[in-house]
Motif scaffolding. Sequence first.
Motif, mmCIF file in Angstrom:
data_model
loop_
_atom_site.group_PDB
_atom_site.id
_atom_site.type_symbol
_atom_site.label_atom_id
_atom_site.label_comp_id
_atom_site.label_asym_id
_atom_site.label_seq_id
_atom_site.Cartn_x
_atom_site.Cartn_y
_atom_site.Cartn_z
ATOM 1 N N ASN A 139 77.474 2.647 42.912
ATOM 2 C CA ASN A 139 78.187 3.503 41.970
ATOM 3 C C ASN A 139 78.271 4.908 42.569
ATOM 4 O O ASN A 139 77.268 5.601 42.672
ATOM 5 N N ASN A 177 80.641 7.106 41.322
ATOM 6 C CA ASN A 177 81.375 7.955 40.383
ATOM 7 C C ASN A 177 80.567 8.335 39.143
ATOM 8 O O ASN A 177 81.004 9.147 38.353
ATOM 9 N N ARG A 209 82.183 10.755 44.525
ATOM 10 C CA ARG A 209 83.097 9.947 45.338
ATOM 11 C C ARG A 209 84.450 9.877 44.649
ATOM 12 O O ARG A 209 84.560 9.405 43.535
ATOM 13 N N ARG A 257 87.450 8.420 46.079
ATOM 14 C CA ARG A 257 88.153 7.157 46.347
ATOM 15 C C ARG A 257 87.156 6.022 46.549
ATOM 16 O O ARG A 257 86.094 6.206 47.117
ATOM 17 N N THR A 258 87.566 4.851 46.101
ATOM 18 C CA THR A 258 86.767 3.648 46.290
ATOM 19 C C THR A 258 86.859 3.221 47.749
ATOM 20 O O THR A 258 87.909 3.351 48.380
ATOM 21 N N ARG A 299 89.096 -6.462 48.380
ATOM 22 C CA ARG A 299 90.077 -5.487 47.892
ATOM 23 C C ARG A 299 91.168 -6.191 47.081
ATOM 24 O O ARG A 299 91.563 -5.723 46.017
ATOM 25 N N THR A 320 92.437 -3.334 43.976
ATOM 26 C CA THR A 320 92.196 -1.904 44.106
ATOM 27 C C THR A 320 92.702 -1.410 45.456
ATOM 28 O O THR A 320 92.657 -2.148 46.432
ATOM 29 N N ALA A 328 91.324 0.322 47.596
ATOM 30 C CA ALA A 328 90.135 0.826 48.293
ATOM 31 C C ALA A 328 90.385 0.990 49.786
ATOM 32 O O ALA A 328 91.097 0.201 50.398
ATOM 33 N N LEU A 376 80.633 -2.166 48.552
ATOM 34 C CA LEU A 376 81.686 -1.591 47.728
ATOM 35 C C LEU A 376 81.150 -0.304 47.114
ATOM 36 O O LEU A 376 80.164 -0.331 46.382
ATOM 37 N N LEU A 405 82.083 2.522 44.600
ATOM 38 C CA LEU A 405 83.051 2.795 43.535
ATOM 39 C C LEU A 405 83.307 4.295 43.418
ATOM 40 O O LEU A 405 82.377 5.077 43.213
ATOM 41 N N GLY A 406 84.575 4.667 43.534
ATOM 42 C CA GLY A 406 84.961 6.065 43.407
ATOM 43 C C GLY A 406 85.552 6.342 42.034
ATOM 44 O O GLY A 406 85.710 5.442 41.210
ATOM 45 N N PHE A 433 88.436 4.218 40.750
ATOM 46 C CA PHE A 433 88.274 2.817 40.355
ATOM 47 C C PHE A 433 88.411 2.608 38.857
ATOM 48 O O PHE A 433 89.075 1.690 38.416
#
Length: 141
Positions: A34, A36, A67, A69-70, A86, A91, A93, A109, A111-112, A115
């Motif tokens: 995570n 974000n 973050r 961007r993912t 992806r 997404t 990403a 992965l 997450l940004g 997402f």
Amino acid sequence: IAVAAAAMPQALTTQAGPSAGQGIPSWIRFEISNGNGITGLATSVGRYLRGLGASQPRLTNQRPFDRRRTEIQYVAGMENWARELRTTLDTPADLVLAPKIDRNAQLRLVLGRDFHEIEAVARMRLNVTKQFLVARETTRR
């Protein structure tokens, strides 16, 4: 040598790529981080992917939660599986080759903030709800 390679199970060869729309198979070790700060998002994504047949991911936090961007990080030989992840998550990403990922993971992965804004999250939550309802109905029988 050709006989030995042919006898190896596909799970041991990272060279074999996915078929379109296959999802992430259970032999792939991956992490969801995570980045974000949205509480429970990594868990929700992990639950969604588990429902599609993936293994239990390692869940972590990428601090600070800034973050934008993912990103999908992958080790050598796993680019096609990163692309499949992806596609599965629908997404945009960024794919990033990493020399190594903690705990021998093959994909990571991150997450940004982008997402939670994409349609995939709503679709993912709907699919998790459907999976729960089907499982509940099956256990009632």
